[in-house]
Scaffold this motif. Structure first.
Motif, PDB file in Angstrom:
ATOM      1  N   PRO A  53       1.016  -1.236   0.231  1.00 33.38           N
ATOM      2  CA  PRO A  53       0.091   0.096  -0.230  1.00 33.38           C
ATOM      3  C   PRO A  53       0.794   1.138  -0.062  1.00 33.38           C
ATOM      4  O   PRO A  53       1.763   1.286   0.516  1.00 33.38           O
ATOM      5  CB  PRO A  53      -0.646  -0.159   1.257  1.00 33.38           C
ATOM      6  CG  PRO A  53      -0.713  -1.612   1.627  1.00 33.38           C
ATOM      7  CD  PRO A  53       0.421  -2.027   1.079  1.00 33.38           C
TER       8      PRO A  53
ATOM      9  N   THR B 116       5.026   2.575   3.908  1.00 37.93           N
ATOM     10  CA  THR B 116       5.215   1.470   4.898  1.00 37.93           C
ATOM     11  C   THR B 116       6.136   0.389   4.110  1.00 37.93           C
ATOM     12  O   THR B 116       6.405   0.304   3.062  1.00 37.93           O
ATOM     13  CB  THR B 116       3.652   0.542   4.784  1.00 37.93           C
ATOM     14  OG1 THR B 116       4.053  -0.474   5.781  1.00 37.93           O
ATOM     15  CG2 THR B 116       3.308   0.195   3.713  1.00 37.93           C
ATOM     16  N   HIS B 117       6.922  -0.415   4.988  1.00 42.96           N
ATOM     17  CA  HIS B 117       7.665  -1.455   4.481  1.00 42.96           C
ATOM     18  C   HIS B 117       7.024  -2.651   5.078  1.00 42.96           C
ATOM     19  O   HIS B 117       7.832  -3.647   5.327  1.00 42.96           O
ATOM     20  CB  HIS B 117       9.161  -1.314   5.093  1.00 42.96           C
ATOM     21  CG  HIS B 117       9.868  -0.348   4.541  1.00 42.96           C
ATOM     22  ND1 HIS B 117      11.058   0.461   4.935  1.00 42.96           N
ATOM     23  CD2 HIS B 117       9.537   0.649   3.631  1.00 42.96           C
ATOM     24  CE1 HIS B 117      11.436   1.565   4.315  1.00 42.96           C
ATOM     25  NE2 HIS B 117      10.442   1.734   3.618  1.00 42.96           N
TER      26      HIS B 117
ATOM     27  N   GLU C  23       4.735  -2.314   7.857  1.00 42.13           N
ATOM     28  CA  GLU C  23       4.225  -1.882   9.165  1.00 42.13           C
ATOM     29  C   GLU C  23       2.633  -1.872   8.927  1.00 42.13           C
ATOM     30  O   GLU C  23       2.206  -1.227   8.050  1.00 42.13           O
ATOM     31  CB  GLU C  23       4.901  -0.895   9.836  1.00 42.13           C
ATOM     32  CG  GLU C  23       6.261  -0.817   9.908  1.00 42.13           C
ATOM     33  CD  GLU C  23       7.121  -0.389   8.812  1.00 42.13           C
ATOM     34  OE1 GLU C  23       6.658  -0.557   7.561  1.00 42.13           O
ATOM     35  OE2 GLU C  23       8.395  -0.023   9.166  1.00 42.13           O
ATOM     36  N   GLY C  24       1.861  -2.342   9.616  1.00 39.18           N
ATOM     37  CA  GLY C  24       0.470  -1.931   9.603  1.00 39.18           C
ATOM     38  C   GLY C  24      -0.323  -2.591   8.581  1.00 39.18           C
ATOM     39  O   GLY C  24      -1.411  -2.349   8.550  1.00 39.18           O
TER      40      GLY C  24
ATOM     41  N   ASP D 239      -3.101  -0.675   4.949  1.00 37.28           N
ATOM     42  CA  ASP D 239      -2.263  -0.255   5.808  1.00 37.28           C
ATOM     43  C   ASP D 239      -3.277   0.060   6.853  1.00 37.28           C
ATOM     44  O   ASP D 239      -3.757   1.200   6.743  1.00 37.28           O
ATOM     45  CB  ASP D 239      -1.250   0.778   5.027  1.00 37.28           C
ATOM     46  CG  ASP D 239      -0.367   1.329   6.337  1.00 37.28           C
ATOM     47  OD1 ASP D 239      -0.775   1.240   7.431  1.00 37.28           O
ATOM     48  OD2 ASP D 239       0.707   1.777   5.876  1.00 37.28           O
TER      49      ASP D 239
ATOM     50  N   GLU E 201      -2.956   1.584   9.666  1.00 43.06           N
ATOM     51  CA  GLU E 201      -2.743   2.998  10.394  1.00 43.06           C
ATOM     52  C   GLU E 201      -3.000   4.198   9.503  1.00 43.06           C
ATOM     53  O   GLU E 201      -3.069   5.241  10.002  1.00 43.06           O
ATOM     54  CB  GLU E 201      -1.450   2.546  10.741  1.00 43.06           C
ATOM     55  CG  GLU E 201      -1.003   1.887  12.059  1.00 43.06           C
ATOM     56  CD  GLU E 201       0.356   1.821  12.381  1.00 43.06           C
ATOM     57  OE1 GLU E 201       0.457   2.378  13.799  1.00 43.06           O
ATOM     58  OE2 GLU E 201       1.230   1.451  12.031  1.00 43.06           O
ATOM     59  N   LEU E 202      -2.607   4.004   8.150  1.00 46.83           N
ATOM     60  CA  LEU E 202      -2.684   4.970   7.333  1.00 46.83           C
ATOM     61  C   LEU E 202      -3.860   4.807   6.385  1.00 46.83           C
ATOM     62  O   LEU E 202      -4.186   6.074   5.528  1.00 46.83           O
ATOM     63  CB  LEU E 202      -1.592   5.121   6.320  1.00 46.83           C
ATOM     64  CG  LEU E 202      -0.343   5.347   7.012  1.00 46.83           C
ATOM     65  CD1 LEU E 202       0.911   5.170   6.084  1.00 46.83           C
ATOM     66  CD2 LEU E 202      -0.423   6.934   7.724  1.00 46.83           C
ATOM     67  N   GLY E 203      -4.740   3.774   6.333  1.00 45.85           N
ATOM     68  CA  GLY E 203      -5.882   3.573   5.491  1.00 45.85           C
ATOM     69  C   GLY E 203      -5.575   3.495   4.093  1.00 45.85           C
ATOM     70  O   GLY E 203      -6.381   3.988   3.317  1.00 45.85           O
TER      71      GLY E 203
END
Lengths: 288, 765
Positions: free
Chosen positions: B439, B446-447, B449-450, B639, B641-643
Motif C-alpha cells: 500500500p 510502509t515497509h 508495518e500496519g 495499511d 494505520e494510514l488507511g
C-alpha cells in the motif's frame, strides 16, 4: 503571448530584468497546465531549456550543485545514491512522462505546499541559488517559502540551482501519502534526515508552506542514542510523532481532511524514524 | 489456410468467431496515429466555445453579448433566442435546454455559444458575455427532493421515476434480520477523449456532423428537433471515439456546433478541455440505499426490502431506465421469495447523471452484496456459502415475476472463484519487499508495518440489451462482391465503435458466415438505419446479430446463384476459406470465380425477442431479454494505520455464453474490473452545494497500473439459446461485482463497517 528563447543564462537574466512578467518555463509540467486551463495569461514565456548549464549538476566539497533544470528522471538515475532523499521524493512525482520533463527548479518556482521535493530540501538543509542581472544570492530552503505558492523569488530573479549536502553516512527518508498508489498529489508528506548527531525534519501539504519541524529536530538531536547501536524505544518514536503532528496546520480539502493529515504524519514520523535510524546505524557501522 | 487431406482439398476460414484476430484500428491507436474526433480539421473551420453557468441554480435575468460580438475574429454569439427549433432535448424526456432560457439548473449548464476563427479568440469572447443571474438555493439532497421538502427543480416535481417491485408477502418476518444504509458516490466515466466534433454546413440549410458519440440516430433526432429541420438535413458520421462508458449517450456539443455552423455558414469544430468535459457529460447516479434482509437461521433469504434513491441531478437523461435497473435487479443474483423494492430517481441541482457502465446495477450491488456479507456474519456462514445457498439459477423467478430462461451459473461462479489459488501472504520483511507491491507504492509509506490482508467476494447481475418493452433493433448491410480478384465483403452499420472492439467482432462474424477473409467495416453513419446505442452490453448481441442475419441472407442468395453455376443444389453447398465446397466432394470452386461480376447486397433490421413494460403498481413483467453474471474475489492489503489499500489480486469468473473474441472478452473483464476498483477506492466527483470540487484528473483519480493488480480470469461459455452464437453481453457485469468484492476484502482486513464507496483513507483509521 511571446515565447522568448534565450541561449545563455546571461541573456535570460537580462530578459527577466526587462520583462519581470515573463514566466520561466523548463519542463512545463506546471506552467502548461495553468496556461491550458487559462488560470494564467503571462505576457511572455521564458524558455530555459536552451540554457545548458541549468541542466547540469556537479559535486564537490561534500555538496551537490543541482542545476534547476535537471529533470527528475536524471536526478533519480544519476544521483540516486548521492541524494537518496531527493531521489525518493522525485520517484513519487507524477508519471514517468512527467518525471522526464519536470525539474526541482520548477517545483520551487511553483512553491506549492504539496510540492514533492520541498520536505527533503528543508530536511537536508538545502540552499536555493537565485540569480538576477543584479547578482546571485543563496537562500536557505527554510527561508524560501513565504506562503501558499509564494516564495522570496523576486520578479527579476530566476532559480538557477539547489545546493544539497551529499548524503554520505547520513540517513535520508521521504514518505508521502496519496489516495492512489502512484501519480498522485501529496495529501501530506514528510522528509527526515539523520546526520552526525543532528536531525532534519520537514512536512509537506500540512501547512500553508512546506515546513521544517524544528522542535522535532531538536528533540531527535538531543534524545537519539547516537553512539548506541540499539533499536529505538517506542516511547521516543511516539514522542517524535507527537511533535511532528503538533507542528501541522492542515486544512480540509478534496484530497483529505485536516485530521487525517495530522494523524498520517504522526504515523509517517514514527515509521520513517525507524527506517532512518536502522539505515543510520547500518551506514555508521559500515564506516567504523 | 488451405490443407490437403486424402487427396481432397479442405479449406478453413481463419479469424472467424471464437478467435482473437488483431483489431483493424489497433496498430494506429497504439502508434498514436488514429484520428479521434478532437483531431478533425476542415478548411475555413471556426472554433466553437461554450459559456456555462457558474451557479447550480439561478434565474437568468439578462444576457448581453455586445462585447463578445465586437471581438475581431468572432463570427457568432448565440443564445437560446437563436435556437430555431425546440430549445429542449433529452434521451427520455426533452427537459434540457439547448441553451439556457429562464433558469439554469446546474453548474456548467450551457448559456451561450461562440464561434471564432481561433479557439483562443472564442474563449476570450465567452468571457465577455455578460450574464446576470438571480441566484437561487440549490436542491442537493435526493431524499429531500423525493419527499418534496424542497423547491421543485422542474415544474412537474422532483421525482423523475418511482419504480415499485412487489413480489410475494409484503410483511414478512424472519429469524435473522440485517439492515444497512449504503451510499455510492458520483463516479465519472473518465473517458480520455474529450467531447468533440465538427459540423459542416451543406449550403442549403443542412449540416454534416462528425462526432464521437454512442448512438448516432438518437443524436440525430434531438439535433433535428432543435434545428427545426428535416431528418435528411442532419447527417451524422461517427468520428474516432476515445472511450464512452455511457458518458456519450447524451448530447454535448452536437447541437451547439450545428447551430454555429448553420448560422455562420462555416464548418465549426468544438473540443472540450478536461475541466469542461466534467461539466459536459452526465455521471453515474449517486445512490442512498436502505436495505433490510430477512433470512432463516441457516441463511436462506425470506425477504428483501429496499428503498433506493438515485440522484439524477438537473435533467432526466436516462434516469428512468437507471431506476428500472436498480429496482428490478435490486436483490442481486439471488432467489428471494418475498421482495418489496422502491426506487426513486430524482431531479436536484447536482450535476446531471445518466448512463454509465453498469447503469443502476452497480449501485444496487454495493447495497445487496454488503447485506449478504452481513447476513453471512449473522448466520455464521462464509461469504461464499451464504451466496451459494441463495444463488439463483436457470428457472429462478425474478422479483419481477420473470423466469430466467437461460444459464444463471451463480453457484458455479463462486465455486470456481473458491478453487482459484490465493496469492501468497503480505510481506512483513522490512526492506525486502518491492515498495510497488505494498500500500502506498513508491511513496514509501510502509515497509510492511500496519499491513493486514483481507479477502472478499461479490457476485453481480446485469440485464443485457434494452429492457421494459423498448423496441430494440439494429440495422446492418452486408455486401459481397469480387474486388481485385478476391472475394470481399463490406459491412455497413450505424453502430458506434467506442473502443470495445465491435469492428473486429463484425469482421469475425462475416468471415464465419461467408468464409471470406477480406471484410471491411465502413464508417458508421446515419445513411443506414439505427443500430441502437453502444450501451447495455448490447452491440455484439444486436449489431452482431444484425450483421449475422444479413450475412446469412447474402449466403442464401449466393448459394442459390452458385447452385445454378455449379449444377448442384444450394443445400449441399457451403462456404469456407474463400471456396465453395460440398460435404461429399470437398472444394468445388473458388468463390471469386463463382462470383464473377455478381454482387450480393442485403440489409436487415434485426430485433431481439420483445420485452414487456413493468406493471406500474407491482413491477411485474418480463422486462429483460437476457441476464449476465460475473463474480469477483478480491484480496487486499490494507495499511490499517494510514488507511491506504493495495489490491493484491482481483480474480473474476464470468459467463459470456460464447466468447466471440476471447482476447476482447478478457479485455472487457479487466477494464470493467478496474472501473469497479476505481469506484471502490478513489473515483468520485465530489460536490459541494452542487459545485464540482475536483473537475480534473489531478483530483478525480482513476486507477493506475500500480493500483490494478494482475487478474486471474475464467470465462465460462454456457450458451444462451436465444442469442446469436449463444453469446451473453460482456461489458458491464465485471464492473458490478468488482466494487463490493474489494470493499468486502477491506472490511475483512479492518473490521470497519464501510457503508460508503469510494472508501477513503480517513474511513479506515
Amino acid at each position: 503571448m511571446e515565447f522568448v528563447r534565450p541561449d545563455s543564462l546571461q541573456e535570460a537574466l537580462a530578459t527577466k530584468a526587462e520583462r519581470p512578467g515573463a514566466v520561466p518555463i523548463a519542463g512545463g509540467t506546471d506552467v502548461m497546465v495553468e496556461l491550458n486551463y487559462d488560470h494564467r495569461r503571462p505576457e511572455a514565456l521564458l524558455d530555459l531549456t536552451r540554457i545548458a548549464e541549468l541542466a547540469t549538476w556537479s559535486a564537490s566539497g561534500g555538496y551537490v550543485r543541482l542545476g534547476a533544470g535537471v529533470p527528475y528522471t536524471r536526478l533519480i538515475d544519476e544521483l540516486g545514491d548521492t541524494l537518496p532523499g531527493l531521489a525518493m521524493a522525485s520517484r513519487t512525482v507524477g508519471s514517468p512522462q512527467i518525471r522526464n520533463r519536470g525539474t526541482v527548479g520548477g517545483n520551487l518556482g511553483a512553491a506549492s505546499p504539496a510540492g514533492d521535493t520541498h520536505p527533503v530540501l528543508l530536511a537536508v538543509g538545502a540552499e536555493i541559488e537565485l540569480a538576477s542581472a543584479r547578482g546571485v544570492r543563496r537562500i536557505p530552503a527554510t527561508d524560501f517559502y513565504t506562503g501558499v505558492k509564494r516564495s522570496v523569488l523576486e520578479p527579476d530573479e530566476l532559480i538557477t540551482a539547489v545546493l544539497l549536502p551529499v548524503a554520505g553516512t547520513a540517513a535520508e527518508q521521504f514518505s508521502k501519502i496519496g489516495t492512489r498508489n502512484a501519480m498522485v498529489i501529496a495529501v501530506c508528506s514528510l522528509g527526515l534526515v539523520l546526520r552526525d548527531g543532528r536531525a532534519g525534519v520537514a512536512i509537506g501539504s500540512a501547512a500553508p508552506t512546506p515546513r521544517r519541524v524544528s522542535g522535532a529536530e531538536e528533540f531527535l538531536a538531543a534524545e537519539l542514542p547516537w553512539d548506541d547501536d540499539a533499536p529505538l524505544p517506542d516511547s521516543l518514536k511516539r514522542r517524535f510523532a507527537e511533535l511532528v503532528a503538533a507542528a501541522t496546520e492542515p486544512i480540509d480539502d478534496v484530497r483529505g481532511t485536516a485530521d487525517y493529515r495530522t494523524h498520517a504524519l504522526g504515523v509517517l514520523a514514527r515509521r520513517t524514524l525507524t527506517w532512518a535510524w536502522d539505515d543510520y546505524r547500518g551506514s555508521v557501522r559500515a564506516c567504523a | 489456410m488451405t490443407s490437403t487431406t486424402g487427396g481432397r482439398t479442405a479449406a478453413t476460414t481463419v479469424n472467424g468467431v471464437g478467435t482473437s484476430p488483431a483489431r483493424p484500428d489497433g496498430t494506429r491507436k497504439v502508434r498514436g496515429e488514429f484520428a479521434y474526433s478532437s483531431d478533425l480539421w476542415h478548411e475555413d473551420m471556426l472554433w466553437g466555445a461554450t459559456l456555462r453557468s457558474p451557479y447550480p441554480h439561478a434565474r437568468v435575468t439578462g444576457v448581453d453579448i455586445a462585447a463578445a460580438v465586437a471581438v475581431p475574429g468572432v463570427y457568432a454569439v448565440l443564445t437560446h433566442d437563436d435556437v430555431p427549433g425546440l430549445n429542449r432535448y433529452g434521451l427520455e424526456h426533452p427537459d434540457q435546454p439547448v441553451l439556457a432560457d429562464d433558469v439554469v439548473r446546474y453548474r456548467g449548464e450551457p448559456v451561450a455559444v461562440v464561434a471564432a476563427d481561433h479557439p483562443e479568440t472564442a474563449q476570450r469572447a465567452v468571457k465577455l458575455i455578460d450574464v446576470t443571474y438571480d441566484v437561487l438555493d440549490p436542491v442537493t439532497d435526493a431524499e429531500e427532493a423525493v419527499r418534496g421538502d424542497v423547491a421543485a427543480v422542474h415544474p412537474g416535481g422532483n421525482v423523475v421515476r418511482h419504480a415499485a417491485i412487489r413480489r410475494g408477502e409484503q410483511a414478512s418476518q424472519a429469524d435473522v434480520v440485517v439492515t444497512g444504509r449504503y451510499e455510492v458516490g458520483m463516479q465519472d466515466q473518465a473517458f480520455l477523449g474529450p467531447e468533440s466534433g465538427l459540423a459542416v454546413p451543406d449550403g442549403s440549410g443542412g449540416v454534416d456532423l462528425y462526432v464521437a458519440t454512442q448512438w448516432l440516430h438518437v443524436d440525430q433526432q434531438q439535433i433535428v428537433a432543435a434545428l427545426g429541420v428535416s431528418p435528411e438535413q442532419v447527417r451524422l458520421t461517427l468520428a474516432g471515439v476515445g472511450g464512452a462508458f455511457g458518458g456519450r449517450e447524451d448530447l454535448s456539443m452536437q447541437i451547439h456546433a450545428s447551430l454555429l455552423a448553420l448560422y455562420t455558414g462555416n464548418p465549426v469544430k468544438m473540443v472540450y478541455n478536461r475541466e469542461e468535459s466534467f461539466y459536459g457529460h452526465v455521471h453515474r447516479h449517486p445512490a442512498t440505499m436502505y436495505y433490510e434482509h430477512g433470512a432463516t437461521r441457516d441463511g436462506r433469504l425470506v425477504y428483501v426490502t429496499a428503498r433506493i434513491y438515485l440522484d439524477g441531478g438537473a435533467y432526466a437523461s436516462s434516469t428512468g431506465a437507471v431506476v428500472g435497473n436498480a429496482a428490478t435487479l435490486g436483490v442481486g443474483p439471488y432467489d428471494v421469495p418475498n421482495v418489496r423494492i422502491d426506487c426513486w430517481g430524482t431531479y436536484t441541482n447536482n450535476p446531471p447523471c445518466g448512463a454509465m457502465r453498469g447503469f443502476g446495477a452497480v449501485q444496487a450491488a454495493f447495497g445487496y452484496e454488503s447485506q449478504m456479507d452481513k447476513l453471512a456474519a449473522a448466520c455464521g456462514l462464509s461469504p461464499t456459502e451464504v451466496r451459494r445457498r441463495n444463488a439463483m439459477c436457470e428457472g429462478t423467478v425474478m422479483p419481477t415475476g420473470q423466469t430466467v430462461d437461460s444459464a444463471a451459473p451463480v453457484a458455479e461462479l463462486l465455486d470456481r472463484l473458491d478453487a482459484m489459488p490465493l496469492p501468497s501472504g503480505p510481506s512483513r520483511d522490512a526492506g525486502v519487499a518491492d515498495l510497488r507491491s505494498l500500500p502506498g507504492g513508491v511513496s514509501n509509506t510502509t515497509h510492511g508495518e500496519g499491513v493486514v490482508r483481507g479477502v472478499g467476494y461479490a457476485v453481480g447481475i446485469k440485464n443485457i440489451c434494452f429492457s421494459e418493452g423498448f423496441d430494440d433493433y439494429s440495422t446492418a448491410r452486408v455486401r459481397l462482391a469480387a474486388v481485385g480478384g478476391e472475394p470481399a465483403v463490406t459491412v455497413q452499420t450505424a453502430a458506434a465503435e467506442v473502443g470495445q472492439g465491435l469492428v473486429t467482432i463484425l469482421q469475425q462474424i462475416v468471415r464465419t458466415e461467408l468464409g471470406v477473409d477480406q471484410v471491411t467495416i465502413l464508417p458508421a453513419g446515419t445513411s443506414i438505419g439505427s443500430a441502437g446505442s453502444t450501451s447495455a452490453s448490447r452491440q455484439s448481441y444486436m449489431t452482431g446479430g444484425a450483421v449475422r442475419a444479413a450475412a446469412l441472407k447474402v449466403r442464401g442468395a449466393l448459394l442459390s446463384h452458385a447452385a445454378t453455376t455449379l449444377s448442384r443444389t444450394a443445400a449441399e453447398l457451403h462456404l469456407d476459406g474463400g471456396k465453395l465446397a460440398s460435404a461429399a466432394d470437398g472444394v468445388l470452386a473458388d468463390l471469386v470465380d463463382v462470383l464473377g461480376e455478381a454482387e450480393f447486397d442485403e440489409t436487415v433490421e434485426w430485433r431481439h425477442r420483445p420485452t414487456e413494460a413493468l406493471d406500474p403498481e407491482t413491477g411485474q413483467g418480463n422486462a429483460h431479454v437476457q441476464y449476465g453474471f460475473a463474480a469477483h474475489r478480491a484480496v487486499v492489503d490494507v495499511d490499517v494505520e494510514l488507511g491506504l489499500v493495495k489490491v493484491v489480486s482481483l480474480d473474476c469468473v464470468q459467463d459470456v455464453g460464447k466468447a466471440l473474441n476471447p482476447q476482447a472478452v478478457v479485455g472487457q473483464i479487466q477494464g470493467g474490473s478496474a472501473q469497479g476498483l476505481g469506484l471502490a477506492l478513489m473515483e468520485e466527483i465530489r460536490t459541494d452545494g452542487g459545485v464540482i470540487r475536483n473537475p480534473s484528473f489531478t483530483d478525480y483519480l482513476i486507477p493506475t497500473v500500480l493500483d490494478m493488480p494482475p487478474m486471474n480470469i475464467e470465462v465460462l461459455e454456457l450458451a444462451d439459446p436465444h442469442a446469436p452464437y449463444g453469446l451473453r453481453g460482456v461489458g458491464e457485469p465485471p464492473t458490478i461485482s468488482s466494487t463490493p468484492a474489494i470493499v468486502a476484502a477491506i472490511r475483512a482486513a479492518t473490521g470497519k463497517e464501510l457503508l460508503r464507496v469510494p472508501v477513503r483513507p480517513d474511513h479506515l483509521i
